[in-house]
Write an enzyme that holds these catalytic residues in place. Structure first.
Site, PDB file in Angstrom:
ATOM      1  N   GLN A 177       0.819  -1.213   0.000  1.00 56.80           N
ATOM      2  CA  GLN A 177       0.000   0.000   0.000  1.00 56.80           C
ATOM      3  C   GLN A 177       0.848   1.257   0.000  1.00 56.80           C
ATOM      4  O   GLN A 177       2.056   1.223   0.215  1.00 56.80           O
ATOM      5  CB  GLN A 177      -0.911   0.009   1.226  1.00 56.80           C
ATOM      6  CG  GLN A 177      -0.171  -0.057   2.550  1.00 56.80           C
ATOM      7  CD  GLN A 177      -1.101  -0.300   3.724  1.00 56.80           C
ATOM      8  OE1 GLN A 177      -1.391   0.618   4.479  1.00 56.80           O
ATOM      9  NE2 GLN A 177      -1.565  -1.533   3.873  1.00 56.80           N
ATOM     10  N   HIS A 182       0.160   5.767   0.964  1.00 59.40           N
ATOM     11  CA  HIS A 182      -0.753   6.750   1.520  1.00 59.40           C
ATOM     12  C   HIS A 182      -0.575   8.089   0.806  1.00 59.40           C
ATOM     13  O   HIS A 182       0.536   8.435   0.380  1.00 59.40           O
ATOM     14  CB  HIS A 182      -0.503   6.926   3.018  1.00 59.40           C
ATOM     15  CG  HIS A 182      -0.541   5.644   3.782  1.00 59.40           C
ATOM     16  ND1 HIS A 182      -1.642   4.826   3.790  1.00 59.40           N
ATOM     17  CD2 HIS A 182       0.389   5.026   4.551  1.00 59.40           C
ATOM     18  CE1 HIS A 182      -1.389   3.766   4.537  1.00 59.40           C
ATOM     19  NE2 HIS A 182      -0.164   3.856   5.000  1.00 59.40           N
ATOM     20  N   GLU A 214       3.142   7.419   8.997  1.00 58.51           N
ATOM     21  CA  GLU A 214       3.098   6.503  10.131  1.00 58.51           C
ATOM     22  C   GLU A 214       4.494   6.039  10.520  1.00 58.51           C
ATOM     23  O   GLU A 214       5.445   6.127   9.739  1.00 58.51           O
ATOM     24  CB  GLU A 214       2.200   5.301   9.826  1.00 58.51           C
ATOM     25  CG  GLU A 214       2.596   4.497   8.615  1.00 58.51           C
ATOM     26  CD  GLU A 214       1.510   3.518   8.161  1.00 58.51           C
ATOM     27  OE1 GLU A 214       0.321   3.870   8.227  1.00 58.51           O
ATOM     28  OE2 GLU A 214       1.860   2.411   7.738  1.00 58.51           O
ATOM     29  N   HIS A 257       4.776   0.238   0.706  1.00 59.80           N
ATOM     30  CA  HIS A 257       5.252  -0.598   1.801  1.00 59.80           C
ATOM     31  C   HIS A 257       4.237  -1.682   2.130  1.00 59.80           C
ATOM     32  O   HIS A 257       3.087  -1.635   1.686  1.00 59.80           O
ATOM     33  CB  HIS A 257       5.522   0.244   3.057  1.00 59.80           C
ATOM     34  CG  HIS A 257       4.287   0.904   3.611  1.00 59.80           C
ATOM     35  ND1 HIS A 257       3.772   2.080   3.085  1.00 59.80           N
ATOM     36  CD2 HIS A 257       3.448   0.554   4.616  1.00 59.80           C
ATOM     37  CE1 HIS A 257       2.692   2.427   3.757  1.00 59.80           C
ATOM     38  NE2 HIS A 257       2.466   1.512   4.695  1.00 59.80           N
ATOM     39  N   ARG A 308      -4.210   0.543  -2.159  1.00 61.06           N
ATOM     40  CA  ARG A 308      -3.563  -0.773  -2.183  1.00 61.06           C
ATOM     41  C   ARG A 308      -3.062  -1.130  -3.585  1.00 61.06           C
ATOM     42  O   ARG A 308      -3.610  -0.677  -4.573  1.00 61.06           O
ATOM     43  CB  ARG A 308      -4.544  -1.836  -1.683  1.00 61.06           C
ATOM     44  CG  ARG A 308      -5.001  -1.600  -0.255  1.00 61.06           C
ATOM     45  CD  ARG A 308      -6.071  -2.582   0.179  1.00 61.06           C
ATOM     46  NE  ARG A 308      -6.465  -2.350   1.563  1.00 61.06           N
ATOM     47  CZ  ARG A 308      -7.361  -1.467   1.953  1.00 61.06           C
ATOM     48  NH1 ARG A 308      -7.985  -0.734   1.045  1.00 61.06           N
ATOM     49  NH2 ARG A 308      -7.638  -1.314   3.229  1.00 61.06           N
TER      50      ARG A 308
END
Length: 398
Positions: free
Chosen positions: A96, A98, A133, A261, A280
């Site tokens: 995926q 972001h 994240e 990642h 994804r």
């Protein structure tokens, strides 16, 4: 200080045992993937201030400055800007990426305008926020992070001796870096029918053979594991474009916008901006929007930068990140009291041993392994003590 009551999300990829073991409760036999701590409206933590359980997000909404502090509200708005989790991967998560904050705002507004239901399986943007994240390993943790150089990816594919991969190898060797990586990922994701079946099957057999031989870094074992869990998924081919990384306990990775990642297996403490936006590109039965994904991905080769924190004079071990919405650190407690900074909201999570929080007025709160607490910004002068205990601290940078 508020003890948190938290929700466990039972995604199919979750470990059956890791989170129950951390919480000290019996396993149910069902996967338990993520323990959420924070004020995300999807599963807000709950606290009890003497009037029964209340959702933390509702308490913050009712008095944002009292809970978050005026500085945090001025900088990030009247919501807790981060979400803390324990993530336990028993199976590989999807590959995926972001979006940036600007991409998230535009994508969310577009889907809202088109009337795409928020819970629709083909919806890409659940909110208008970005989702950088950080993952910190609690045990040995395997993942995929960032693109290899085209030359490295081509060499890896050639080493597998799979004729079906020859067109990808040629593509990777024949274009500049960004074009080569973009074209290779687009080719993999658009592969269908007999070509996809034959290529994935041959590659899966090859990584199994490689994993059975000399594999000191464990990379082929990681790819073979993914192939077994997602048979026939072209995400295996996408995985070969990415760096394999193995974290030891206490080591961490920061994952910014556009970085492709995946987490393969292991348990870690994860912190992120308060968002649920995921695009994804493989190892998943869920929706894959190839055109939107290709807009979001940063097609630049990079090596995983593994973080190993060092303690400062206060005993705090910081994992530095280039954003302000979250700040993660940990304390390895040895009996010496540690004074926690105030001014900002914070969540404390005990992952080993037992820790004691003592407020300035003498109020105490004990945190056993797996327990967590919310400290409003108004709470200053709080001390943290414990023998042979580990406590993670999540807050913001002001």
């Amino acid at each position: 200080m508020d003890r948190l009551t938290n929700t466990v999300r039972p995604y199919a990829w979750g470990s059956v045992h890791a989170i129950p073991a951390l919480l000290g409760v019996p396993a149910t036999g069902a996967p338990q993937a993520e323990l959420w701590m924070g004020a995300h409206p999807g599963d807000s933590s709950r606290v009890d201030r003497g009037e029964g359980p209340a959702a933390l997000n509702e308490l913050i909404a009712a008095a944002p400055e009292a809970e978050l502090g005026a500085e945090s509200v001025a900088k990030f708005g009247p919501e807790l800007p981060f979400l803390l989790k324990v993530l336990a991967a028993g199976l590989p998560l999807s590959i995926q990426a972001h979006p940036t904050l600007e991409q998230a705002k535009a994508g969310f507004a577009d889907e809202e305008a088109r009337g795409v239901p928020l819970e629709a399986p083909h919806r890409n943007y659940k909110d208008a926020n970005h989702k950088p994240e950080l993952i910190c390993a609690l045990d040995e943790f395997d993942g995929l992070c960032g693109f290899r150089t085209p030359a490295e990816a081509a060499a890896l594919m050639e080493s597998l001796d799979v004729p079906e991969l020859a067109p990808l190898v040629e593509l990777l060797r024949g274009k500049p870096e960004s074009e080569a990586l973009s074209a290779a990922l687009a080719t993999v994701l658009s592969m269908t029918g007999e070509t996809a079946e034959r290529t994935v099957a041959a590659t899966a057999a090859a990584v199994e053979r490689a994993a059975a031989g000399e594999d000191p870094t464990g990379q082929f074992g990681g790819y073979a594991y993914a192939a077994r869990e997602f048979p026939g998924d072209t995400g295996l081919l996408a995985a070969l474009l990415l760096n394999h990384v193995r974290l030891q306990p206490g080591e961490a990775l920061y994952l910014g916008a556009g970085l492709v990642h995946a987490y393969l297996r292991g348990t870690g403490v994860e912190i992120m901006a308060n968002s649920d936006n995921v695009l994804r590109c493989g190892l998943t039965p869920k929706h894959v929007d190839v055109p939107e994904l290709l807009k979001v991905v940063e097609f630049t080769a990079s090596r995983p930068e593994v973080m190993r924190p060092a303690a400062d004079a206060s005993g705090e071990q910081l994992y530095p990140v280039p954003i302000d919405e979250f700040r993660l650190s940990r304390y390895a407690l040895d009996g010496t009291p540690r004074t926690l900074p105030g001014r900002a909201p914070q969540i404390l999570l005990c992952t080993e041993g037992t820790a004691l929080l003592t407020a300035a007025d003498g109020t105490e709160l004990t945190l056993a392994t797996g327990q967590s607490a919310f400290l409003p910004a108004a709470g200053t002068g709080t001390t943290l003590t414990g023998e042979s205990a580990t406590v993670f601290r999540a807050t913001v940078t002001l």
